[in-house]
Design a protein around this motif. Structure first.
Motif, PDB file in Angstrom:
ATOM      1  N   MET A 370       0.839  -1.143  -0.258  1.00 46.56           N
ATOM      2  CA  MET A 370      -0.033   0.001   0.098  1.00 46.56           C
ATOM      3  C   MET A 370       0.872   1.258  -0.095  1.00 46.56           C
ATOM      4  O   MET A 370       2.155   1.253  -0.461  1.00 46.56           O
ATOM      5  N   GLY A 371       0.452   2.383   0.540  1.00 47.78           N
ATOM      6  CA  GLY A 371       1.204   3.395   0.861  1.00 47.78           C
ATOM      7  C   GLY A 371       0.746   4.566  -0.289  1.00 47.78           C
ATOM      8  O   GLY A 371       0.301   4.340  -1.364  1.00 47.78           O
ATOM      9  N   GLY A 372       0.808   5.812   0.407  1.00 39.77           N
ATOM     10  CA  GLY A 372       0.226   7.139  -0.651  1.00 39.77           C
ATOM     11  C   GLY A 372      -0.937   7.279  -0.903  1.00 39.77           C
ATOM     12  O   GLY A 372      -1.127   7.893  -1.954  1.00 39.77           O
ATOM     13  N   ILE A 373      -1.829   6.570  -0.326  1.00 39.69           N
ATOM     14  CA  ILE A 373      -3.237   6.334  -0.800  1.00 39.69           C
ATOM     15  C   ILE A 373      -4.195   7.810  -0.275  1.00 39.69           C
ATOM     16  O   ILE A 373      -5.445   7.657  -0.393  1.00 39.69           O
ATOM     17  N   TYR A 374      -3.533   8.299   0.688  1.00 41.45           N
ATOM     18  CA  TYR A 374      -4.406   9.241   1.341  1.00 41.45           C
ATOM     19  C   TYR A 374      -5.292  10.377   0.633  1.00 41.45           C
ATOM     20  O   TYR A 374      -6.233  10.747   0.808  1.00 41.45           O
ATOM     21  N   LYS A 375      -4.726  10.507  -0.551  1.00 42.95           N
ATOM     22  CA  LYS A 375      -5.274  11.428  -1.622  1.00 42.95           C
ATOM     23  C   LYS A 375      -6.122  10.809  -2.316  1.00 42.95           C
ATOM     24  O   LYS A 375      -7.370  11.443  -2.660  1.00 42.95           O
ATOM     25  N   LYS A 376      -6.386   9.521  -2.332  1.00 38.67           N
ATOM     26  CA  LYS A 376      -7.091   8.890  -3.164  1.00 38.67           C
ATOM     27  C   LYS A 376      -8.601   8.543  -2.464  1.00 38.67           C
ATOM     28  O   LYS A 376      -9.531   8.575  -3.024  1.00 38.67           O
ATOM     29  N   ILE A 377      -8.187   8.410  -1.082  1.00 38.14           N
ATOM     30  CA  ILE A 377      -9.830   7.964  -0.301  1.00 38.14           C
ATOM     31  C   ILE A 377      -9.347   9.034   1.063  1.00 38.14           C
ATOM     32  O   ILE A 377      -9.277   8.495   2.265  1.00 38.14           O
ATOM     33  N   PRO A 378      -9.495  10.164   0.703  1.00 37.28           N
ATOM     34  CA  PRO A 378      -9.590  11.134   1.995  1.00 37.28           C
ATOM     35  C   PRO A 378     -10.462  10.935   3.139  1.00 37.28           C
ATOM     36  O   PRO A 378      -9.990  10.952   4.241  1.00 37.28           O
ATOM     37  N   LEU A 379     -11.847  10.561   2.827  1.00 42.09           N
ATOM     38  CA  LEU A 379     -12.592  10.378   3.929  1.00 42.09           C
ATOM     39  C   LEU A 379     -12.031   9.171   4.833  1.00 42.09           C
ATOM     40  O   LEU A 379     -11.908   9.479   5.971  1.00 42.09           O
ATOM     41  N   PHE A 441       0.881   5.379   8.618  1.00 44.86           N
ATOM     42  CA  PHE A 441       1.813   5.709   7.601  1.00 44.86           C
ATOM     43  C   PHE A 441       1.983   4.721   6.748  1.00 44.86           C
ATOM     44  O   PHE A 441       2.302   5.231   5.504  1.00 44.86           O
ATOM     45  N   LEU A 442       2.187   3.266   6.644  1.00 44.86           N
ATOM     46  CA  LEU A 442       2.403   2.354   5.911  1.00 44.86           C
ATOM     47  C   LEU A 442       1.408   2.468   4.753  1.00 44.86           C
ATOM     48  O   LEU A 442       1.579   2.434   3.802  1.00 44.86           O
ATOM     49  N   THR A 443       0.007   2.627   5.468  1.00 45.70           N
ATOM     50  CA  THR A 443      -1.008   2.413   4.310  1.00 45.70           C
ATOM     51  C   THR A 443      -1.427   3.889   3.682  1.00 45.70           C
ATOM     52  O   THR A 443      -1.568   3.685   2.443  1.00 45.70           O
ATOM     53  N   PHE A 444      -1.230   5.032   4.448  1.00 44.54           N
ATOM     54  CA  PHE A 444      -1.692   6.294   3.506  1.00 44.54           C
ATOM     55  C   PHE A 444      -0.450   6.689   2.888  1.00 44.54           C
ATOM     56  O   PHE A 444      -0.804   7.824   2.223  1.00 44.54           O
ATOM     57  N   HIS A 445       0.823   6.942   3.471  1.00 42.22           N
ATOM     58  CA  HIS A 445       1.882   7.882   3.364  1.00 42.22           C
ATOM     59  C   HIS A 445       2.871   7.405   2.435  1.00 42.22           C
ATOM     60  O   HIS A 445       2.929   5.972   2.365  1.00 42.22           O
ATOM     61  N   GLY A 446       3.817   8.108   2.197  1.00 39.84           N
ATOM     62  CA  GLY A 446       5.152   7.636   1.502  1.00 39.84           C
ATOM     63  C   GLY A 446       4.704   7.374   0.018  1.00 39.84           C
ATOM     64  O   GLY A 446       3.370   7.463  -0.258  1.00 39.84           O
ATOM     65  N   PRO A 447       5.622   7.059  -0.604  1.00 33.62           N
ATOM     66  CA  PRO A 447       5.408   6.611  -2.112  1.00 33.62           C
ATOM     67  C   PRO A 447       4.727   5.270  -2.082  1.00 33.62           C
ATOM     68  O   PRO A 447       4.797   4.164  -1.103  1.00 33.62           O
ATOM     69  N   THR A 448       3.926   5.029  -2.887  1.00 34.79           N
ATOM     70  CA  THR A 448       2.862   3.853  -3.017  1.00 34.79           C
ATOM     71  C   THR A 448       3.711   2.799  -3.474  1.00 34.79           C
ATOM     72  O   THR A 448       4.894   2.973  -4.249  1.00 34.79           O
ATOM     73  N   ARG A 449       3.650   1.514  -2.902  1.00 29.95           N
ATOM     74  CA  ARG A 449       4.160   0.227  -3.316  1.00 29.95           C
ATOM     75  C   ARG A 449       3.170  -0.758  -3.948  1.00 29.95           C
ATOM     76  O   ARG A 449       3.428  -1.775  -4.374  1.00 29.95           O
ATOM     77  N   ALA A 450       2.028  -0.107  -4.308  1.00 31.02           N
ATOM     78  CA  ALA A 450       0.833  -0.729  -5.286  1.00 31.02           C
ATOM     79  C   ALA A 450       1.301  -0.648  -6.464  1.00 31.02           C
ATOM     80  O   ALA A 450       1.892   0.147  -6.773  1.00 31.02           O
ATOM     81  N   HIS A 459     -10.490   4.195  -4.900  1.00 35.69           N
ATOM     82  CA  HIS A 459     -11.655   5.289  -4.805  1.00 35.69           C
ATOM     83  C   HIS A 459     -12.272   4.667  -3.529  1.00 35.69           C
ATOM     84  O   HIS A 459     -12.374   3.887  -2.861  1.00 35.69           O
ATOM     85  N   GLU A 460     -13.045   5.848  -2.955  1.00 37.84           N
ATOM     86  CA  GLU A 460     -13.873   5.538  -1.976  1.00 37.84           C
ATOM     87  C   GLU A 460     -15.095   4.541  -2.252  1.00 37.84           C
ATOM     88  O   GLU A 460     -15.579   4.803  -3.369  1.00 37.84           O
ATOM     89  N   GLY A 461     -15.729   4.253  -1.412  1.00 36.45           N
ATOM     90  CA  GLY A 461     -16.817   3.455  -1.420  1.00 36.45           C
ATOM     91  C   GLY A 461     -18.240   3.916  -1.829  1.00 36.45           C
ATOM     92  O   GLY A 461     -18.028   5.352  -1.565  1.00 36.45           O
TER      93      GLY A 461
END
Lengths: 644, 510
Positions: A370-379, A441-450, A459-461
């Protein structure tokens, strides 16, 4: 009527979706179950205010159940404050999880079955918390176990899901083994299994002893410890915890409802319900304290290094349950139930948030991808942050009030184990903060590893996913502040109203005036945990990797969950199969049959050879022999009878 | 009406014989129509008998321990009479027998194609004999029914059984022979000593204590084989494996109950001192049975063997309950027998359903049935849960009562026997996992259709009864109370009120 509706509406939903799911279709099944549970949830809040504000208590007879000798118990509902709190927690979270599942399980072909199981679980849980006797509680207890088994194994084609389901059921049965013996012991002692009778009379047996497995013990301690074994199984305490992480094989909404907010707290509920009994056994209380504290630190330590997002939260749950048992062990029952209450909100939130992440990432659960997805699913990001702030105990949020209260109570208590519990819970608070932020941090931040595809399509549900997240986030934000006075503050006497043991000058009073250093200690631990997690995972450095390499033995020990599974396999699972084979092949076939029928027939004649020649004719021979025998008997009796 | 009332039990026994006679004369040029007619008549007869058993139940007076629906007619000489009746211990076994028979007939509808007439006649005669066992009030009459009942079962296994049926029926024969010879000697002795064969009179006859021990052991030899108790249980797995589905259902459902019933009707009331003397033996063997056979069940590869071993384990709870000599124990034992009759019968029917489709009992040949046989899967899981003793199903109530009674007696018994509850969950769920769950990847299994209407009709009443017994067991417990209390009070001087007092110690100074 109100209470019957609250308890039985989910059962109706289960029956409709379970029996007619295929006829009425997916949509109708989902709507019917969700609506019925939602109605029950709304009614629960009415009941909650009625019981806590107006101070009413209810007892509703449903049907008689068993009468045998002196043992007699009914299907009946008992509603006091403790039950009312549980009703609100169970039905609210269940309703939200039902709605959430509509979005989350959108692509699953077995929706009616899933919703039927969810409603079945809700019904069993409600029976558990409303019971007025131990046996009905056991009904709910095993009922939630069944629902949990079915839901963990919901994706029954996966071997790992099946294994996890069986493990959950069997390990829980080990706990239930203790629970059942506890029920028998209570009956032996008091002559009843009904709560009101037990609590009214238990005081008479303070000095009684009972013979258990050949030794005389303090009777109330025996009762309390046996029941506690049941609580340990259901609430995944150290030793009987191994099923909970594996239970994450189930769909994520299940983890939120059953394995975070409700079922796993049943053990806490049991001990809180039996506070009049535990209060009379200092030994049992210190056992509870030690087990709770050990679980809190053990589970938190394992949570530090897990890579599966759900397993981190699962160990977190295990650890938080340890906190609740510490509170129970130091007689801070109100604090335990308060933490149960707030934990239900923020832990369900974290799980459903994790579910939203998994949904967005195409069913990926490994945080290393994962990583870096906070902008994708802000809520989802925001509510996960709220959940994390709540669980780590940031002042003002719900976890702060309940968790810090437990730590302070552990400090204030002078019972055996309390000191140990204080140290462990503070250390666990540090670890909680570390693994919770590590997860963020691992899930939402940093460069994505996906991979690109997954990342681009994150995307949000739908609304059914987003709305429950928002509602639970509100709970995580405000539940602690709103209810702290009632659960653990000065309002507690009127609030609990005898449902829990409370008294002026009790442990909660003493916990309110502990030294400032004690009050600050969990806060410092939390900040420290955050800081180290930030350093490890946000600075783009390789500290985390280097640390795990330097301490590779410890790392492997934690990653492999202290090798409990391996140990149990070696001690129980493999010997059981080995013994089974020995008893079968050597015992039954070689010894018993060898000396018994086969030996006899070999002595009489070479039966096998003759059988081959005569085939079925032989059957008639034996039947004929039997008839002749009977005829001889008749003749003998006739002759005898004639001679009289 | 009063004719029916006065002769109800005899009519219930005559009805199947009448049915068998009708089957003998049914002839038709088209063999298929002939078979159909035979099946329909058998079903009708068993249904009528079942309705009569309901009349029995509704007409039964729960408030008395006396024998009811009593009939007595002179028969052989002066002493031996045709003497039948029921009390709270036996009545529900009669109902259970009559309840399972129509289900067995329906279950054999398609799977039995050879010698249908003989097959149905064997079952109908078996029904008469089984009702006879539970209603006989003359010990000699009892013996005839008890042993006679084996003959049809013996033929059922030997003729309609599987590949190794000869070995299985021979083993069955050998074991039961040993038991019945010893029991016969005991019966003869009792008759010579007491001068009567009437069970109610024998119950009040005090046999010399030393004699009691020998008599007790003789009866024990017979009943322990029938239960079956460890270590004389090894005939059961073979008999079940080889028997046709209907035979297995009756074997597990009714015949296994005759041992437990025998203990309650003979050993306890007639030989009370010996019963107390030997109870340790029963407890030891029962606990070994529960633990050892549960472990054996865990490693079985044949579905029927697995369920057969689980039956031995469940019967361990029954024998413990009977010899606890307290109300919970005995009522729990009777309830467990009734429940096991329904649940194990249902499980064998479940095996029959898939055996009819794939013709193998090997567990590894199945898998993933939840995909293509959804209704079947649901039903199988339900009965597995009842077997595991999940509260709310029939399996829970009996075990709970027995274990609760055993804790008051000796916590070691409760502790060791309760381990069976954990092991039971393990072997049943492991079976469910291998049959029902997992990937559906075998072509022959994929081709298996879900339940037919006939099969659903078979399971519907069983499900209803399992839940009824679990949710409102008082319907079944109420008829037992008076007889069980009388049994304990008359022969064991047990105070049936809260038995705990002497178990709870109070240290000096209180």
């Amino acid at each position: 009527m109100l209470f019957k509706a609250i308890v039985f509406l989910p059962l109706v939903g289960f029956l409709i979706a379970g029996m007619f799911g295929r006829q009425i279709g997916d949509k109708a099944s989902m709507l019917v179950t969700s609506l019925l549970v939602s109605v029950a949830a709304v009614l629960s809040w009415f009941a909650f205010f009625d019981v806590t504000e107006a101070g009413n208590e209810y007892s509703v007879h449903v049907l008689s159940w068993v009468n045998s000798g002196d043992l007699s118990f009914n299907w009946a509902l008992k509603i006091d404050t403790l039950t009312a709190v549980m009703l609100v927690v169970v039905n609210s979270v269940s309703a939200l999880v039902h709605w959430y599942s509509m979005g989350y399980m959108e692509e699953d072909p077995h929706k009616p079955r899933f919703f039927a199981y969810l409603s079945l679980f809700t019904f069993a849980m409600l029976m558990l918390v409303t019971s007025d006797n131990l046996v009905q509680m056991f009904f709910g207890w095993e009922g939630v176990g069944l629902a949990s088994y079915l839901l963990i194994g919901f994706w029954f084609k996966k071997p790992s899901a099946n294994a996890a389901a069986i493990k959950a059921f069997v390990v829980n049965r080990v706990g239930d083994f203790g629970f059942a013996l506890g029920i028998y012991a209570v009956f032996l002692l008091v002559g009843s299994v009904e709560f009101n009778t037990i609590f009214a009379n238990i005081g008479d047996y303070q000095t009684a002893t009972v013979s258990f497995l050949g030794t005389e013990y303090h009777a109330i301690t025996v009762v309390a410890l046996l029941l506690f074994v049941g609580a340990m199984g259901k609430s995944a305490q150290l030793g009987l915890h191994t099923w909970l992480p594996d239970a994450m094989e189930g769909p994520t909404p299940v983890s939120a409802l059953i394995h975070a907010a409700t079922m796993v707290t049943a053990g806490v509920f049991l001990v809180a319900r039996f506070s009049p009994v535990f209060e009379l056994s200092p030994v049992a209380l210190s056992v509870v304290t030690y087990v709770g504290a050990a679980t809190a630190i053990f589970a938190a330590s394992v949570g530090l290094v897990q890579n599966d997002i759900k397993r981190v939260i699962a160990y977190s749950t295990c650890s938080q349950l340890g906190y609740m048992f510490v509170a129970l062990g130091v007689s801070a029952y109100g604090a335990a139930v308060f933490h149960l209450f707030t934990h239900a909100f923020f832990k369900a939130l974290l799980f459903l948030g994790a579910g939203s992440v998994i949904h967005a990432m195409h069913h990926e659960q490994d945080m290393r991808k994962m990583g870096g997805i906070y902008k994708k699913i802000p809520l989802t990001y925001i509510v996960m942050i709220i959940g994390t702030l709540a669980i780590t105990g940031v002042p003002g949020l719900s976890g702060y009030f309940s968790k810090d209260m437990i730590i302070e109570a552990a400090y204030a208590a002078s019972t055996p184990g309390a000191e140990f519990a204080f140290v462990m819970t503070v250390c666990a608070a540090f670890m909680t903060s570390f693994y919770s932020w590590r997860l963020i941090f691992l899930t939402f931040h940093g460069p994505t590893r996906a991979d690109n595809h997954t990342f681009d399509h994150a995307h949000e549900g739908p609304l059914t996913i987003r709305l429950p997240l928002i509602l639970l986030a509100l709970g995580a934000l405000f539940a602690g502040f709103l209810y702290k006075d009632a659960f653990i503050g000065d309002g507690r006497f009127g609030f609990w109203d005898g449902a829990l043991i409370t008294s002026a000058g009790d442990i909660l009073d003493r916990a309110h005036d502990v030294p400032a250093a004690v009050i600050w200690s969990p806060f410092v631990a939390m900040v420290l945990g955050f800081a180290i997690a930030f350093l490890f995972y946000m600075r783009g450095s390789d500290i985390a990797k280097r640390t795990s390499e330097t301490w590779d033995g410890l790392y492997a020990f934690l990653l492999n969950k202290w090798y409990f599974d391996e140990l149990y396999n070696f001690l129980f699972v493999r010997p059981a199969f080995w013994l089974g084979r020995i008893f079968w092949k050597k015992g039954d076939e070689n010894i018993i049959d060898g000396f018994g029928p086969n030996g006899v027939s070999a002595l009489v004649a070479d039966v096998a050879a003759r059988v081959r020649k005569l085939q079925t004719g032989y059957v008639y021979h034996y039947a004929f022999a039997m008839i002749i025998g009977l005829a001889l008997v008749v003749t003998w009796f006739m002759l005898q009878s004639g001679s009289h | 009406m009063s004719f029916l009332q006065n002769n109800l039990l005899s009519l219930m026994m005559i009805m199947p014989i009448l049915g068998a006679a009708i089957l003998l004369i049914i002839r038709h040029s088209d063999p298929d129509i002939e078979k159909r007619n035979i099946r329909q008549v058998s079903l009708l007869i068993t249904l009528i008998t079942f309705v009569m058993s309901l009349v029995l139940w509704f007409g039964f007076d729960n408030s008395t321990a006396e024998f009811q629906f009593v009939e007595q007619h002179a028969w052989i000489g002066d002493d031996i009479s045709y003497y039948i009746g029921v009390d709270g211990i036996s009545m529900l076994f009669v109902v259970l027998t009559a309840f399972l028979m129509p289900i067995v007939v329906l279950a054999s509808w398609d799977s039995i194609q050879d010698r249908v007439r003989e097959y149905m006649i064997a079952f109908l005669l078996l029904e008469t004999l089984m009702i006879g066992v539970f209603t006989a009030l003359d010990i000699f009459l009892f013996y005839i029914f008890f042993e006679g009942g084996l003959i049809p079962m013996y033929l059922l296994i030997g003729i309609w059984g599987g590949v190794n049926r000869i070995y299985a029926s021979f083993k069955f024969f050998l074991y039961t022979l040993l038991g019945s010879v010893l029991m016969l000697v005991a019966v003869m002795y009792m008759y010579l000593e007491a001068g009567t064969t009437e069970i109610p009179l024998l119950m009040n006859h005090s046999f010399d204590v030393d004699v009691q021990k020998w008599l007790w052991l003789a009866f024990f030899a017979s009943f322990a084989v029938k239960m079956p108790m460890w270590p004389v249980h090894t005939w059961l797995p073979d008999a079940h494996v080889q028997a046709p589905t209907g035979g297995s259902v009756i074997l597990a459902g009714i015949l296994l109950k005759m041992g437990g019933y025998g203990f309650l009707r003979f050993s306890l009331p007639m030989l009370p001192e010996a019963t107390i003397e030997f109870s340790w033996l029963v407890f030891t063997l029962s606990i070994i049975a529960i633990i050892v056979t549960s472990l054996i069940a865990l490693v079985q590869e044949d579905i029927k063997k697995l369920i057969a071993y689980s039956s031995v384990a469940h019967m361990g709870f029954v024998t413990i309950g009977v010899f606890l000599l307290n109300v919970n124990g005995i009522e729990g034992a009777i309830f467990t027998m009734l429940s096991h009759g329904v649940v194990s019968g249902a499980l064998f029917l479940c095996v029959g359903v898939i055996y009819d489709r794939l013709h193998t009992r090997e567990i590894s040949r199945y898998g993933g049935l939840a995909v293509n046989m959804k209704i079947y899967a649901t039903i199988f899981v339900l009965f597995s849960m009842a077997s595991i003793g999940l509260p709310g199903t029939s399996g829970f109530v009996g075990e709970f009562l027995v274990l609760n009674g055993s804790f008051a007696y000796n916590s070691w018994i409760a502790f060791l026997a309760t381990t069976g509850v954990v092991l039971g969950a393990a072997y049943m769920l492991y079976l469910v996992r291998r049959l029902i769950f997992g990937e559906l990847d075998k072509d022959d299994v994929k081709a298996m259709p879900d339940l037919s209407l006939r099969e659903k009709l078979i399971f519907a009443p069983l499900i209803a009864v399992v839940l009824w017994m679990g949710i409102y067991p008082n319907s079944f417990l109420d008829p037992m109370h008076a007889s069980v209390n009388a049994l304990l009070e008359t022969h064991f001087l047990t105070d049936t009120s809260h038995a705990a007092a002497d178990q709870i110690g109070t240290p000096a100074g209180r």
